[in-house]
Design an enzyme around this catalytic site. Sequence first.
Site, mmCIF file in Angstrom:
data_model
loop_
_atom_site.group_PDB
_atom_site.id
_atom_site.type_symbol
_atom_site.label_atom_id
_atom_site.label_comp_id
_atom_site.label_asym_id
_atom_site.label_seq_id
_atom_site.Cartn_x
_atom_site.Cartn_y
_atom_site.Cartn_z
ATOM 1 N N LYS A 125 0.878 -1.178 0.000
ATOM 2 C CA LYS A 125 0.000 0.000 0.000
ATOM 3 C C LYS A 125 0.909 1.220 0.000
ATOM 4 C CE LYS A 125 -4.363 1.180 0.110
ATOM 5 N NZ LYS A 125 -5.536 0.510 -0.471
ATOM 6 N N ASP A 165 -6.818 4.349 -4.871
ATOM 7 C CA ASP A 165 -7.522 4.243 -3.585
ATOM 8 C C ASP A 165 -8.141 5.629 -3.381
ATOM 9 O OD1 ASP A 165 -7.834 2.398 -1.084
ATOM 10 O OD2 ASP A 165 -7.256 4.293 -0.207
HETATM 11 P P1 NDP Z 1 -12.754 7.877 -3.448
HETATM 12 O O1 NDP Z 1 -11.696 8.877 -3.228
HETATM 13 O O2 NDP Z 1 -13.257 7.645 -4.833
HETATM 14 O O3 NDP Z 1 -14.021 8.206 -2.539
HETATM 15 C C1 NDP Z 1 -13.901 8.287 -1.150
HETATM 16 C C2 NDP Z 1 -15.234 8.707 -0.580
HETATM 17 O O4 NDP Z 1 -15.169 8.629 0.847
HETATM 18 C C3 NDP Z 1 -15.595 10.129 -0.896
HETATM 19 O O5 NDP Z 1 -16.980 10.255 -0.934
HETATM 20 C C4 NDP Z 1 -14.997 10.895 0.293
HETATM 21 O O6 NDP Z 1 -15.581 12.162 0.534
HETATM 22 C C5 NDP Z 1 -15.283 9.945 1.411
HETATM 23 N N1 NDP Z 1 -14.279 10.123 2.459
HETATM 24 C C6 NDP Z 1 -12.929 10.011 2.335
HETATM 25 N N2 NDP Z 1 -12.310 10.269 3.493
HETATM 26 C C7 NDP Z 1 -13.289 10.550 4.363
HETATM 27 C C8 NDP Z 1 -13.301 10.896 5.728
HETATM 28 N N3 NDP Z 1 -12.164 10.998 6.433
HETATM 29 N N4 NDP Z 1 -14.495 11.099 6.310
HETATM 30 C C9 NDP Z 1 -15.661 10.973 5.601
HETATM 31 N N5 NDP Z 1 -15.703 10.650 4.300
HETATM 32 C C10 NDP Z 1 -14.540 10.446 3.707
HETATM 33 O O7 NDP Z 1 -12.207 6.514 -2.816
HETATM 34 P P2 NDP Z 1 -12.675 5.029 -3.077
HETATM 35 O O8 NDP Z 1 -14.136 4.995 -3.334
HETATM 36 O O9 NDP Z 1 -11.746 4.414 -4.040
HETATM 37 O O10 NDP Z 1 -12.354 4.346 -1.662
HETATM 38 C C11 NDP Z 1 -13.326 4.292 -0.603
HETATM 39 C C12 NDP Z 1 -12.924 3.213 0.388
HETATM 40 O O11 NDP Z 1 -12.860 1.938 -0.303
HETATM 41 C C13 NDP Z 1 -11.554 3.376 1.059
HETATM 42 O O12 NDP Z 1 -11.601 2.834 2.358
HETATM 43 C C14 NDP Z 1 -10.649 2.494 0.195
HETATM 44 O O13 NDP Z 1 -9.488 2.078 0.896
HETATM 45 C C15 NDP Z 1 -11.587 1.337 -0.080
HETATM 46 N N6 NDP Z 1 -11.227 0.511 -1.220
HETATM 47 C C16 NDP Z 1 -11.126 1.045 -2.467
HETATM 48 C C17 NDP Z 1 -10.816 0.238 -3.548
HETATM 49 C C18 NDP Z 1 -10.818 0.757 -4.945
HETATM 50 O O14 NDP Z 1 -10.733 -0.072 -5.844
HETATM 51 N N7 NDP Z 1 -10.934 2.047 -5.181
HETATM 52 C C19 NDP Z 1 -10.487 -1.176 -3.348
HETATM 53 C C20 NDP Z 1 -10.719 -1.667 -2.013
HETATM 54 C C21 NDP Z 1 -11.045 -0.831 -1.006
HETATM 55 P P3 NDP Z 1 -14.804 13.507 0.093
HETATM 56 O O15 NDP Z 1 -14.947 13.564 -1.386
HETATM 57 O O16 NDP Z 1 -15.495 14.600 0.820
HETATM 58 O O17 NDP Z 1 -13.385 13.320 0.549
#
Ligand code: NDP
Length: 452
Positions: A125, A165
């Site tokens: 990571k 991510d």
């Molecule tokens: P994105 O950046 O596309 O989206 C993240 C989302 O979560 C946004 O809506 C963001 O809001 C919100 N968010 C982020 N940080 C916070 C916080 N501290 N408090 C509240 N909301 C928050 O990321 P992903 O969708 O790719 O990832 C989301 C989750 O899924 C993570 O935990 C990631 O590790 C996990 N994941 C992702 C994978 C992937 O393929 N992308 C694979 C496996 C797991 P805002 O826009 O306001 O920041």
Amino acid sequence: MDTIKEIMAIVDQRDPNQPEFRQAVLEVVESIAPVIEKHPEMRDAKILERLIEPERLLQFRVPWVDDRGEVYVNRGFRIEMNSAIGPYKGGLRFHPSVNLSILKFLAFEQVFKNSLTTLPIGGGKGGSDFDPKGKSDSEVMRFCQSFMGELFRHIGPNTDVPAGDIGVGGREIGYMFGMYKKIKNEFTGILTGKALGWGGSLIRPEATGYGATYFAQNMLATKGESFKGKAVAISGSGNVAQYACEKVTELGGKVVTLSDSAGYIYDEEGIDAEKLAFIMQLKNVKRGRISEYAEKYSNAIYTQVNKDLDHNPLWAHKVEAALPCATQNELNGVDAQNLVKSGCMAVSEGANMPSTPEAVKVFQESGVLFGPGKAANAGGVAVSALEMSQNSMRYNWSREEVDTKLQSIMKSIHDDSMAAAEEYGFGQDYVAGANIHGFLKVANAMLDQGII
Ligand code: NDP
């Protein structure tokens, strides 16, 4: 018990300021202890002691210049956690909260998750405390180029293959890939999540959200249930949340919530395909806030984050399934109780470790079907591994082929986790099952490969 105490003592002594890493290790060690007791050779070979220590940990300076000519310095990281079963694989996160504790927890989880996928990938990571929010495309490009200006030395198609991510989507992957290609003069699959026209895989953007939904579908099926007609709460509105919303809707569920870090929307009528298209444009192109959804659709209610509350009201609506898809520790014990009270029967974690240990306990004690992130969201990295295979073959599978493989991988992860839990006396505990099944493959490979 001794095993748990011994391992946690090492973590507490070596990494006293890494709470997220500690939380992730404790959860795994609690499930693995009976396996270690059954396999003294694993204890003698110090498998757990080696698993909690990254094989390599890189930290580097990332200087960049904004559009006005001002210079900034961010921190870049790559944690190469374990390569027993394949090249390091795992995403890059760009978010101001990024630090060693968060990346080590994610890298540690990734080792077990990747093992569960049935594919030959190790765990890693990385990322940076850079915040892409509010930056112009040129600023993001210069940052990505500077980041890759160091990372390129450490990655390669047979060594370490990062992906996206939080904060790293198609745009960032493109800029980083371009820089790698320029420096190395080589067109190879060193990143996954690439665009379709230059080496990407069909279904990769969808894979994590679809996979978490398939996992929930498999859990529901064990009780003769499905998504049909069920109200579903989803958090986040990024990559994972968007495609979870799409698949749940396709399977007959009604998604009533989505969120970002500023607040959440509740739409009692459900977020259908047309409304989701609005969100995708809002989040992926316009890079706006989820509050704008309530301005466009007047029946929806927007609620701002209130840090004084002891819970998140998003999880207090009446739903029968929940998919937390935003970030770690976003769903606490009170939220879990609210979900149980409302009749929620299944929780599938799209995000990594979104439920606190107290929340997991509430779900398990209440008989809620609970799919932990390392199993439920493994679809993303699984299709990343399929992207690597397609790059190596210089060939592309069709959308249907990749989706069929994804569905079958998610079913294997579900069934293998359930079988491992049953074998070790944990009943239908997917947390223990995923940890045990993921662990065994890595531990056996480490035993075969000697003390390295
Ligand atoms: P994105 O950046 O596309 O989206 C993240 C989302 O979560 C946004 O809506 C963001 O809001 C919100 N968010 C982020 N940080 C916070 C916080 N501290 N408090 C509240 N909301 C928050 O990321 P992903 O969708 O790719 O990832 C989301 C989750 O899924 C993570 O935990 C990631 O590790 C996990 N994941 C992702 C994978 C992937 O393929 N992308 C694979 C496996 C797991 P805002 O826009 O306001 O920041």
